[in-house]
Motif scaffolding. Structure first.
Motif: not given
Length: 212
Positions: A35-45, A50-56, A97-98
């Protein structure tokens, strides 16, 4: 008992302080369209991609790929003009996202970019940004394949988001390593150890007071 509590607190603090080990995110799992975003979690972090496009360009989706070949596995993006070749192209990017790692004392990050070929020459770039959906400022460019590439410490402390795109043809974001930091969540064994310290200290105090 007061001394026992102080000792237990010191043990707990020592165990939960950063150990300096890397926290490694292997981005070849889960696989498929994410999908458009996904959360990865390891050791509490937690890292959010996110999937993003450039221009058109058409809006892509994240795709996890595990081909069995580490160089051809990782996090890619759907390709509207090349079905089945779900890699990061020059007209789209993965933005990571950090916020969670930086808030928990992580001091730096390293990226591994895969599927970089020499014929034709493929390349990639990493950008820093503080705005979701904006690719940001160009920080690094390379044609290196499967190499741990460190984000400059000044950039890591400046930007919340890091964007990965291809400068020529297509690539995968294979791995992210976090440097330093602590999740601040003790393991169950930590509580057991603290309990044993309390029991031992209480027993020692009792024996010291017991008349001969």
């Amino acid at each position: 008992m007061r001394h026992a509590l102080i000792l237990a607190a010191l043990v707990l603090l020592a165990i939960t302080l950063p150990a300096g080990a890397d926290t490694i995110f292997n981005l070849d799992s889960p696989t498929g369209n994410l999908g458009s975003s996904h959360t990865y979690t390891v050791n509490g972090f937690s890292l959010v991609a996110y999937a993003e496009k450039i221009g058109s360009a058409l809006q892509p989706s994240l795709v996890g790929v595990n081909s069995g070949n580490p160089d051809e596995s990782g996090l890619g993006l759907t390709c509207a003009t090349c079905p089945g070749d779900d890699e990061i192209q020059s007209y789209n990017y993965v933005q990571v996202d950090f916020a969670n790692p930086q808030a928990n004392g992580v001091t730096g990050a390293q990226f591994v970019i895969g599927s970089v070929q020499t014929n034709p020459q493929e390349g990639w770039a990493i950008y820093g940004s503080n705005t979701l959906g904006s690719i940001g400022t160009d920080l690094l460019n390379s044609t290196a394949d499967q190499t741990l590439t460190s984000i400059p410490s000044a950039a890591f402390s400046t930007y919340r988001y890091f964007s990965i795109t291809a400068t020529a043809y297509d690539v995968f974001l294979s791995e992210i390593n976090l440097k330093g930091g602590t999740s601040g969540v003790p393991e169950p064994g930590t509580f057991l150890l603290v309990g044993l310290v309390l029991v031992g200290a209480g027993t020692a105090k009792y024996r010291a007071r017991k008349p001969c």
